[in-house]
Each structure stands twice: as structure tokens, then as C-alpha cells.
Write a protein that holds these residues in place. Structure first.
Motif, PDB file in Angstrom:
ATOM      1  N   LEU A  16      27.443 -28.538  33.738  1.00  0.00           N
ATOM      2  CA  LEU A  16      28.632 -28.399  32.891  1.00  0.00           C
ATOM      3  C   LEU A  16      28.238 -27.989  31.472  1.00  0.00           C
ATOM      4  O   LEU A  16      28.872 -27.113  30.881  1.00  0.00           O
ATOM      5  CB  LEU A  16      29.417 -29.711  32.872  1.00  0.00           C
ATOM      6  N   TYR A  17      27.174 -28.603  30.951  1.00  0.00           N
ATOM      7  CA  TYR A  17      26.674 -28.205  29.625  1.00  0.00           C
ATOM      8  C   TYR A  17      26.270 -26.733  29.628  1.00  0.00           C
ATOM      9  O   TYR A  17      26.533 -26.000  28.684  1.00  0.00           O
ATOM     10  CB  TYR A  17      25.469 -29.061  29.229  1.00  0.00           C
ATOM     11  N   TRP A  18      25.607 -26.297  30.705  1.00  0.00           N
ATOM     12  CA  TRP A  18      25.176 -24.908  30.784  1.00  0.00           C
ATOM     13  C   TRP A  18      26.382 -23.966  30.826  1.00  0.00           C
ATOM     14  O   TRP A  18      26.401 -22.936  30.153  1.00  0.00           O
ATOM     15  CB  TRP A  18      24.300 -24.714  32.022  1.00  0.00           C
ATOM     16  N   LEU A  19      27.416 -24.343  31.602  1.00  0.00           N
ATOM     17  CA  LEU A  19      28.611 -23.498  31.695  1.00  0.00           C
ATOM     18  C   LEU A  19      29.349 -23.419  30.367  1.00  0.00           C
ATOM     19  O   LEU A  19      29.897 -22.370  30.012  1.00  0.00           O
ATOM     20  CB  LEU A  19      29.553 -24.035  32.776  1.00  0.00           C
ATOM     21  N   LEU A  20      29.374 -24.520  29.632  1.00  0.00           N
ATOM     22  CA  LEU A  20      30.089 -24.557  28.353  1.00  0.00           C
ATOM     23  C   LEU A  20      29.216 -24.110  27.184  1.00  0.00           C
ATOM     24  O   LEU A  20      29.675 -24.088  26.047  1.00  0.00           O
ATOM     25  CB  LEU A  20      30.608 -25.976  28.083  1.00  0.00           C
ATOM     26  N   LYS A  21      27.953 -23.788  27.475  1.00  0.00           N
ATOM     27  CA  LYS A  21      26.993 -23.340  26.449  1.00  0.00           C
ATOM     28  C   LYS A  21      26.800 -24.399  25.362  1.00  0.00           C
ATOM     29  O   LYS A  21      26.745 -24.100  24.178  1.00  0.00           O
ATOM     30  CB  LYS A  21      27.438 -22.022  25.811  1.00  0.00           C
ATOM     31  N   VAL A  22      26.713 -25.677  25.777  1.00  0.00           N
ATOM     32  CA  VAL A  22      26.470 -26.782  24.855  1.00  0.00           C
ATOM     33  C   VAL A  22      24.992 -27.129  24.935  1.00  0.00           C
ATOM     34  O   VAL A  22      24.425 -27.224  26.021  1.00  0.00           O
ATOM     35  CB  VAL A  22      27.321 -28.014  25.238  1.00  0.00           C
ATOM     36  N   SER A  24      21.658 -29.401  24.778  1.00  0.00           N
ATOM     37  CA  SER A  24      21.355 -30.785  25.122  1.00  0.00           C
ATOM     38  C   SER A  24      20.185 -31.226  24.270  1.00  0.00           C
ATOM     39  O   SER A  24      19.190 -30.524  24.212  1.00  0.00           O
ATOM     40  CB  SER A  24      20.996 -30.879  26.598  1.00  0.00           C
ATOM     41  N   PRO A  25      20.210 -32.313  23.572  1.00  0.00           N
ATOM     42  CA  PRO A  25      21.290 -33.299  23.529  1.00  0.00           C
ATOM     43  C   PRO A  25      22.524 -32.745  22.816  1.00  0.00           C
ATOM     44  O   PRO A  25      22.425 -31.912  21.916  1.00  0.00           O
ATOM     45  CB  PRO A  25      20.697 -34.471  22.754  1.00  0.00           C
ATOM     46  N   ALA A  26      23.650 -33.208  23.259  1.00  0.00           N
ATOM     47  CA  ALA A  26      24.930 -32.698  22.769  1.00  0.00           C
ATOM     48  C   ALA A  26      25.151 -33.110  21.325  1.00  0.00           C
ATOM     49  O   ALA A  26      24.647 -34.130  20.863  1.00  0.00           O
ATOM     50  CB  ALA A  26      26.059 -33.246  23.626  1.00  0.00           C
ATOM     51  N   PRO A  27      25.934 -32.331  20.609  1.00  0.00           N
ATOM     52  CA  PRO A  27      26.336 -32.738  19.258  1.00  0.00           C
ATOM     53  C   PRO A  27      27.072 -34.074  19.318  1.00  0.00           C
ATOM     54  O   PRO A  27      27.672 -34.412  20.341  1.00  0.00           O
ATOM     55  CB  PRO A  27      27.279 -31.615  18.804  1.00  0.00           C
ATOM     56  N   PRO A  28      27.021 -34.854  18.235  1.00  0.00           N
ATOM     57  CA  PRO A  28      27.590 -36.210  18.267  1.00  0.00           C
ATOM     58  C   PRO A  28      29.052 -36.287  18.728  1.00  0.00           C
ATOM     59  O   PRO A  28      29.398 -37.189  19.484  1.00  0.00           O
ATOM     60  CB  PRO A  28      27.452 -36.688  16.825  1.00  0.00           C
ATOM     61  N   LEU A  29      29.887 -35.367  18.309  1.00  0.00           N
ATOM     62  CA  LEU A  29      31.299 -35.434  18.688  1.00  0.00           C
ATOM     63  C   LEU A  29      31.469 -35.229  20.201  1.00  0.00           C
ATOM     64  O   LEU A  29      32.244 -35.948  20.849  1.00  0.00           O
ATOM     65  CB  LEU A  29      32.109 -34.391  17.916  1.00  0.00           C
TER      66      LEU A  29
END
Length: 83
Positions: A16-22, A24-29
Motif C-alpha cells: 500500500l505504501y508503494w502504491l501510494l508512493k509513501v 517508509s518510515p511514514a511521515p508522522p501524520l
């Protein structure tokens, strides 16, 4: 079994992170939103189960007595005599 489930869910979140281009580790929000979702989901499951699978209180009526007299109900906690 818990480790396999955890690995599978982690893999799914990674996809899901890869699909959303986020990153890792994710930003705090984003991380806090994910934690909030986990907490809400954890508490929602028992509530939904309670709403969907409530045990119905089936009331069974006793057959009439052989002599036609009404049977007297037992007091709570009282045991039947004779077995």
C-alpha cells in the motif's frame, strides 16, 4: 500463526505504501492516522460481532401437565426434584 499473520499484514501495508508512493518510515501524520485506524479497527470488531451475532433469548414453553393443571415455575436457583 500470529507471526505469519503479522508478516502478511506488514507485506500488505508495504504494498500500500508503494502504491501510494509513501516513504517508509511514514511521515508522522500518516503514521498516526494508521495507528488510529488500527485502534479503531481493534475496538470495532467486538462491537460489530455483538450487533450481528447477538444470542437470541429463545423462550420455550413447557408442555401442559398431564392432569391439565398449570405447572408452577421454579424459583431461580431451585433444582428440580426427582432427577
Amino acid at each position: 500463526m500470529g507471526y505469519i499473520i503479522s508478516l502478511g499484514v506488514g507485506f500488505g501495508v508495504g504494498l500500500l505504501y508503494w502504491l501510494l508512493k509513501v516513504q517508509s518510515p511514514a511521515p508522522p501524520l500518516i503514521a498516526l492516522a494508521g495507528l488510529l485506524g488500527m485502534v479503531l479497527g481493534e475496538h470495532a470488531i467486538p462491537v460489530v460481532k455483538g450487533q450481528l451475532f447477538t444470542p437470541s433469548a429463545a423462550v420455550q414453553s413447557a408442555p401442559p401437565a398431564a392432569d391439565g393443571a398449570a405447572q408452577k415455575p421454579l424459583a431461580p436457583g431451585a433444582a428440580k426434584e426427582g432427577g
